[in-house]
Enzyme design. Structure first.
Site, PDB file in Angstrom:
ATOM      1  N   SER A   9       8.884  13.703  28.668  1.00  0.00           N
ATOM      2  CA  SER A   9       7.827  12.730  28.967  1.00  0.00           C
ATOM      3  C   SER A   9       7.166  12.146  27.728  1.00  0.00           C
ATOM      4  CB  SER A   9       6.748  13.374  29.839  1.00  0.00           C
ATOM      5  OG  SER A   9       6.163  14.489  29.180  1.00  0.00           O
ATOM      6  N   ASP A  38      -3.858  12.073  29.377  1.00  0.00           N
ATOM      7  CA  ASP A  38      -4.003  12.999  30.498  1.00  0.00           C
ATOM      8  C   ASP A  38      -3.923  14.417  29.933  1.00  0.00           C
ATOM      9  OD1 ASP A  38      -1.303  13.680  30.192  1.00  0.00           O
ATOM     10  OD2 ASP A  38      -0.614  12.460  31.859  1.00  0.00           O
ATOM     11  N   HIS A  82      -0.550  14.562  27.804  1.00  0.00           N
ATOM     12  CA  HIS A  82       0.024  13.474  27.007  1.00  0.00           C
ATOM     13  C   HIS A  82      -1.022  12.719  26.184  1.00  0.00           C
ATOM     14  CE1 HIS A  82       2.667  14.106  30.568  1.00  0.00           C
ATOM     15  NE2 HIS A  82       3.587  14.114  29.622  1.00  0.00           N
TER      16      HIS A  82
END
Length: 357
Positions: free
Chosen positions: A39, A332, A335
């Site tokens: 990610s 978040d 991240h």
């Protein structure tokens, strides 16, 4: 009036030197950025697969072009996007599975990454995402399409001269080994597991080398014990609201192993140029002293309460999401914000990737 007496041999020499200068200045340029990983670099491949780990909804992407959520786990752009722009290419790298793009788009850069994946196949099983071997299969498919589109000679040039970015590994520890349902923890000590992952990393680089990759950037682990999610979990366990130093020690140890692997690969494989993108200390500095980088908040994230929210828990209905992500190191609970990604990219371009310019 007498005609000027040109020194033809000298003129030819000047022209040759000029052409050589141009050739030399372009020799290090890359025609495309090709991305593998999780990610931290996924540009939206998870949008097209059956998994709960997605980010193709607001407020993700609110600072991206057209304020469009793309599947990037960020409020805006991620490092491969900025790196692509720094090399004079497109200001973003599209996801291979995104139906908006065609092979003509992917010829200038392509992302095969899948959020939630890891070196270990068991890591990708946790959230039903693409394992690393599937990313390689998609890369092989890309090569065939590229040859059909650009011709063998041009395709070979793109494959061999492109810069390959690999960013993966954090999920192997946080979502796999240290998870409550982990089977790996009963099979391996943490040292053995790191050795297991290192073998997979070496095999993976050899795979893409055999497929033509020559310029490779291998990214290390971040201070994963300082992610807002891990700090919040640490607090719940009664260990205070600081970083999980045990996880950070694992990250630094594994990074040392990756550095050794990079040296080994450069010694063993003809024509390969592998660099180690170590961002651990930089990210830790931003967390420990955010104001020196222009941040105000590093302990919690922008989205929601900043403690646990990620993916669907981080949506536009959450009333706690901050209004200015530039004040935050984290977007978040897992991240980084676009601003943090830009700082990281500037560091990498100056200290790690400059040799490919």
């Amino acid at each position: 009036m007498e005609a000027q007496n040109f020194n033809i041999p000298r003129l030819i020499l000047i022209v040759v030197q000029f052409l050589l200068l141009i050739t030399t200045s372009l020799a290090g340029k890359v025609p495309a950025i090709i991305v593998f990983g999780d990610s931290s670099v996924d540009a939206g491949n998870n949008n097209q697969i059956s998994t709960l780990l997605k980010s193709n909804f607001e407020p993700y992407g609110r600072d991206f072009y057209d304020k469009r959520p793309t599947g990037r786990f960020c409020n805006g752009r991620i490092p491969p996007d900025f790196i692509s722009e720094a090399f004079g290419l497109r200001p973003f790298v599209p996801a291979y599975l995104d139906p908006m793009y065609k092979i003509s788009d992917f010829a200038g850069g392509v992302c095969f990454a899948s959020a939630g994946t890891g070196y270990d196949n068991a890591t990708s099983d946790v959230l039903n995402v693409l394992p690393l071997w599937k990313e390689v299969e998609n890369y092989k498919d890309y090569q065939k399409k590229l040859e059909a589109y650009a011709g063998n000679r041009k395709a070979k040039y793109i494959i061999e001269e492109s810069l390959y970015l690999i960013s993966v590994g954090t999920n192997d520890f946080l979502e796999n080994y240290y998870s409550m349902q982990s089977k790996r923890a009963s099979q391996y000590t943490i040292e053995q597991f790191q050795g297991f992952l290192l073998q997979i990393a070496e095999k993976f680089v050899k795979q893409i080398y055999d497929l033509g990759a020559r310029k490779i950037s291998l990214t290390g682990l971040p201070p994963m014990g300082c992610l807002p999610l891990e700090r919040a979990t640490n607090y719940i366990r009664g260990n205070g609201d600081g970083c999980n130093e045990k996880y950070n020690e694992v990250a630094t140890h594994f990074n040392g192993m990756l550095k050794g692997l990079v040296q080994k690969l450069n010694e063993e494989f003809p024509g390969i140029r592998v660099v180690f993108a170590d961002t651990y200390d930089l990210i830790l500095q931003m967390i420990k002293n955010p104001s020196s980088f222009g941040f105000e908040v590093a302990g919690i994230a922008c989205c929601g309460t900043g403690l646990f929210e990620m993916s669907y828990l981080c949506d536009k209905l959450n009333p706690f999401t901050c209004t200015d992500a530039n004040k935050y190191v984290f977007w978040d609970s897992f991240h980084l914000t676009e601003k943090t990604n830009l700082i990281i990219t500037n560091f990498l371009m100056k200290n790690v990737l400059a040799e490919f310019l």
